[in-house]
Design a protein around this motif. Structure first.
Motif, PDB file in Angstrom:
ATOM      1  N   THR A 194       0.120  50.336  16.036  1.00 44.27           N
ATOM      2  CA  THR A 194       1.310  49.613  16.476  1.00 44.27           C
ATOM      3  C   THR A 194       1.475  48.354  15.637  1.00 44.27           C
ATOM      4  N   SER A 195       2.685  48.102  15.180  1.00 41.40           N
ATOM      5  CA  SER A 195       2.906  46.963  14.292  1.00 41.40           C
ATOM      6  C   SER A 195       3.185  45.680  15.063  1.00 41.40           C
ATOM      7  N   ILE A 196       2.675  44.577  14.491  1.00 35.59           N
ATOM      8  CA  ILE A 196       3.092  43.228  14.869  1.00 35.59           C
ATOM      9  C   ILE A 196       3.492  42.554  13.556  1.00 35.59           C
ATOM     10  N   GLY A 197       4.766  42.449  13.321  1.00 35.99           N
ATOM     11  CA  GLY A 197       5.211  41.943  12.037  1.00 35.99           C
ATOM     12  C   GLY A 197       4.815  42.904  10.925  1.00 35.99           C
ATOM     13  N   ASP A 198       4.082  42.393   9.922  1.00 37.00           N
ATOM     14  CA  ASP A 198       3.673  43.203   8.779  1.00 37.00           C
ATOM     15  C   ASP A 198       2.266  43.780   8.926  1.00 37.00           C
ATOM     16  N   ILE A 199       1.674  43.652  10.106  1.00 33.18           N
ATOM     17  CA  ILE A 199       0.302  44.110  10.340  1.00 33.18           C
ATOM     18  C   ILE A 199       0.313  45.260  11.334  1.00 33.18           C
ATOM     19  N   ALA A 227      14.923  26.026  16.623  1.00 35.40           N
ATOM     20  CA  ALA A 227      15.764  24.957  17.174  1.00 35.40           C
ATOM     21  C   ALA A 227      15.383  24.701  18.636  1.00 35.40           C
ATOM     22  N   GLN A 228      16.357  24.755  19.537  1.00 37.50           N
ATOM     23  CA  GLN A 228      16.110  24.466  20.940  1.00 37.50           C
ATOM     24  C   GLN A 228      15.814  25.738  21.732  1.00 37.50           C
ATOM     25  N   ASN A 229      15.095  25.556  22.851  1.00 37.42           N
ATOM     26  CA  ASN A 229      14.766  26.626  23.792  1.00 37.42           C
ATOM     27  C   ASN A 229      13.738  27.593  23.195  1.00 37.42           C
ATOM     28  N   SER A 230      13.679  28.826  23.701  1.00 39.71           N
ATOM     29  CA  SER A 230      12.535  29.673  23.359  1.00 39.71           C
ATOM     30  C   SER A 230      12.933  31.090  22.955  1.00 39.71           C
ATOM     31  N   CYS A 231      11.985  31.743  22.293  1.00 35.66           N
ATOM     32  CA  CYS A 231      12.094  33.158  21.951  1.00 35.66           C
ATOM     33  C   CYS A 231      11.169  33.963  22.865  1.00 35.66           C
ATOM     34  N   LYS A 232      11.317  35.275  22.813  1.00 33.27           N
ATOM     35  CA  LYS A 232      10.542  36.129  23.710  1.00 33.27           C
ATOM     36  C   LYS A 232       9.929  37.287  22.933  1.00 33.27           C
ATOM     37  N   VAL A 233       8.656  37.559  23.202  1.00 35.07           N
ATOM     38  CA  VAL A 233       7.992  38.719  22.598  1.00 35.07           C
ATOM     39  C   VAL A 233       8.501  39.985  23.272  1.00 35.07           C
ATOM     40  N   PHE A 234       8.835  41.009  22.471  1.00 30.52           N
ATOM     41  CA  PHE A 234       9.233  42.287  23.056  1.00 30.52           C
ATOM     42  C   PHE A 234       8.409  43.400  22.430  1.00 30.52           C
ATOM     43  N   TYR A 278       5.767  45.379  18.097  1.00 37.29           N
ATOM     44  CA  TYR A 278       6.050  44.077  18.685  1.00 37.29           C
ATOM     45  C   TYR A 278       6.942  43.249  17.765  1.00 37.29           C
ATOM     46  N   GLY A 279       7.854  42.494  18.380  1.00 36.67           N
ATOM     47  CA  GLY A 279       8.744  41.623  17.638  1.00 36.67           C
ATOM     48  C   GLY A 279       9.236  40.511  18.533  1.00 36.67           C
ATOM     49  N   GLN A 329      15.783  36.935  20.733  1.00 33.56           N
ATOM     50  CA  GLN A 329      16.402  35.611  20.655  1.00 33.56           C
ATOM     51  C   GLN A 329      16.223  34.827  21.944  1.00 33.56           C
ATOM     52  N   ASN A 330      16.308  35.520  23.087  1.00 32.32           N
ATOM     53  CA  ASN A 330      16.159  34.878  24.389  1.00 32.32           C
ATOM     54  C   ASN A 330      17.141  33.705  24.495  1.00 32.32           C
ATOM     55  N   SER A 331      16.643  32.500  24.767  1.00 33.38           N
ATOM     56  CA  SER A 331      17.533  31.331  24.880  1.00 33.38           C
ATOM     57  C   SER A 331      17.528  30.466  23.628  1.00 33.38           C
ATOM     58  N   CYS A 332      16.880  30.931  22.588  1.00 36.34           N
ATOM     59  CA  CYS A 332      16.739  30.159  21.348  1.00 36.34           C
ATOM     60  C   CYS A 332      18.107  29.925  20.696  1.00 36.34           C
ATOM     61  N   SER A 333      18.381  28.682  20.316  1.00 38.48           N
ATOM     62  CA  SER A 333      19.647  28.347  19.670  1.00 38.48           C
ATOM     63  C   SER A 333      19.555  28.425  18.145  1.00 38.48           C
ATOM     64  N   GLY A 334      18.377  28.752  17.640  1.00 41.02           N
ATOM     65  CA  GLY A 334      18.195  28.903  16.198  1.00 41.02           C
ATOM     66  C   GLY A 334      17.708  30.310  15.879  1.00 41.02           C
ATOM     67  N   SER A 335      16.725  30.415  14.981  1.00 40.76           N
ATOM     68  CA  SER A 335      16.153  31.710  14.620  1.00 40.76           C
ATOM     69  C   SER A 335      14.739  31.832  15.167  1.00 40.76           C
ATOM     70  N   CYS A 336      14.300  33.088  15.384  1.00 39.95           N
ATOM     71  CA  CYS A 336      12.968  33.347  15.940  1.00 39.95           C
ATOM     72  C   CYS A 336      12.040  33.878  14.856  1.00 39.95           C
ATOM     73  N   THR A 337      10.815  33.396  14.869  1.00 41.66           N
ATOM     74  CA  THR A 337       9.795  33.844  13.907  1.00 41.66           C
ATOM     75  C   THR A 337       8.555  34.263  14.662  1.00 41.66           C
ATOM     76  N   GLY A 338       8.088  35.478  14.383  1.00 39.52           N
ATOM     77  CA  GLY A 338       6.855  35.961  14.991  1.00 39.52           C
ATOM     78  C   GLY A 338       5.687  35.769  14.042  1.00 39.52           C
ATOM     79  N   THR A 339       4.587  35.201  14.547  1.00 37.26           N
ATOM     80  CA  THR A 339       3.441  34.882  13.700  1.00 37.26           C
ATOM     81  C   THR A 339       2.154  35.417  14.307  1.00 37.26           C
ATOM     82  N   PRO A 340       1.456  36.313  13.594  1.00 36.37           N
ATOM     83  CA  PRO A 340       0.121  36.714  14.038  1.00 36.37           C
ATOM     84  C   PRO A 340      -0.906  35.689  13.571  1.00 36.37           C
TER      85      PRO A 340
END
Length: 278
Positions: free
Chosen positions: A45-50, A99-106, A113-114, A117-128
């Motif tokens: 199962t992938s998480i990002g590029d891993i 930016a403001q607020n949060s992202c959500k793991v799905f 896994y990725g 956007q959830n309530s995030c007002s900017g962009s979301c980045t996933g980091t292992p």
């Protein structure tokens, strides 16, 4: 010419010296009023590029983070400029908002896994990352494989592009230099670059190798006339090709040490290297 003996001996010498988420288990613990869920990965199962190996435990600790425990044979490859390379069986994957607020793991069974956007007002980045969230994870290695192998490969790990650079420079470099030293004993040329310059690529061959669950090819003097007498039956050929998953096109990259080069495939979550037959 006895390159097949030298190559086989190289691995034997180095062997001595270098010694998705299908099942859900609900925890009764509460995290800020929410039920904690642990899943067991039954397929890669992938998480990002891993790619997480089967048997990995994934624990949802908040809407923006999961904690990860790898199976006993595997470890995350971690690196930062201060502490260098380290390894950990434990890690995490978190989604951060620019930016403001949060992202959500799905989780999706087709993409792994990725981040949503959830309530995030900017962009979301996933980091292992490793047990220390400040140390990014650049891939997964097989910690049961401490020898340079030419056959009988272990269950494979996987690396990002930067992970390959770190792995070859800081983990596999000394082992590969020792391998090349033996492979070129008795040859008129001291490395693959010099041999190709003087005699052309037809004077060399690619052999497929594996170290700590990571596969790559090495360019060595041609020893086809001896292949039936090899102690180790290398997968060998004049070139290599790379194949990706789900239509993704892997790229072929290389790293060289003192004129000797190793090739690897990356650019997709999962890449397969094949040594082309003559």
């Amino acid at each position: 010419m006895k390159y097949f003996k030298f190559l086989s001996s190289a691995l034997l010498i180095i062997a001595v010296t270098m010694t998705s988420c299908e099942n859900e288990v609900e925890n009764q613990d509460d995290l800020q009023g929410e039920q904690v869920i642990t899943r067991i990965v039954e397929e890669q199962t992938s998480i990002g590029d891993i790619l997480l190996p089967s048997g990995t435990k994934v624990r949802m600790v908040s809407e923006s983070q999961i904690d990860i425990e790898l199976p006993s044979d595997f470890e995350f490859l971690l690196y930062d400029d201060k502490d260098g390379v380290s390894f950990s069986k434990f890690g995490s994957y978190s989604c951060a908002c620019s930016a403001q607020n949060s992202c959500k793991v799905f989780y999706n069974e087709n993409v792994g896994y990725g981040c949503l956007q959830n309530s995030c007002s900017g962009s979301c980045t996933g980091t292992p990352s490793g047990g220390d969230i400040k140390k990014p994870a650049y891939g997964i290695i097989n910690n049961t494989s401490s020898k340079l192998l030419g056959e009988k490969f272990k269950a494979s790990g996987n690396l990002t592009h930067r992970g390959y650079e770190i792995f070859l420079e800081y983990i596999a470099k000394d082992t590969l230099i020792a391998f090349f030293d033996v492979a070129f004993i008795g040859n008129d040329y001291k490395n693959g670059t010099e041999l190709i310059t003087e005699k052309g690529e037809e004077s060399t061959t690619h052999v497929l190798l594996q170290y700590k669950g990571i596969s790559f090819s090495a360019v060595v003097p041609n020893f086809d006339e001896h292949k039936d007498n090899q102690i180790i039956h290398f997968q060998q050929g004049p070139s290599i090709s790379c194949a990706g998953n789900n239509g993704c096109s892997c790229t072929k990259d290389k790293t060289c040490f003192l004129g000797n080069c190793v090739y690897y495939c990356d650019g997709c979550t999962s890449c397969t290297m094949t040594v082309d037959e003559k």
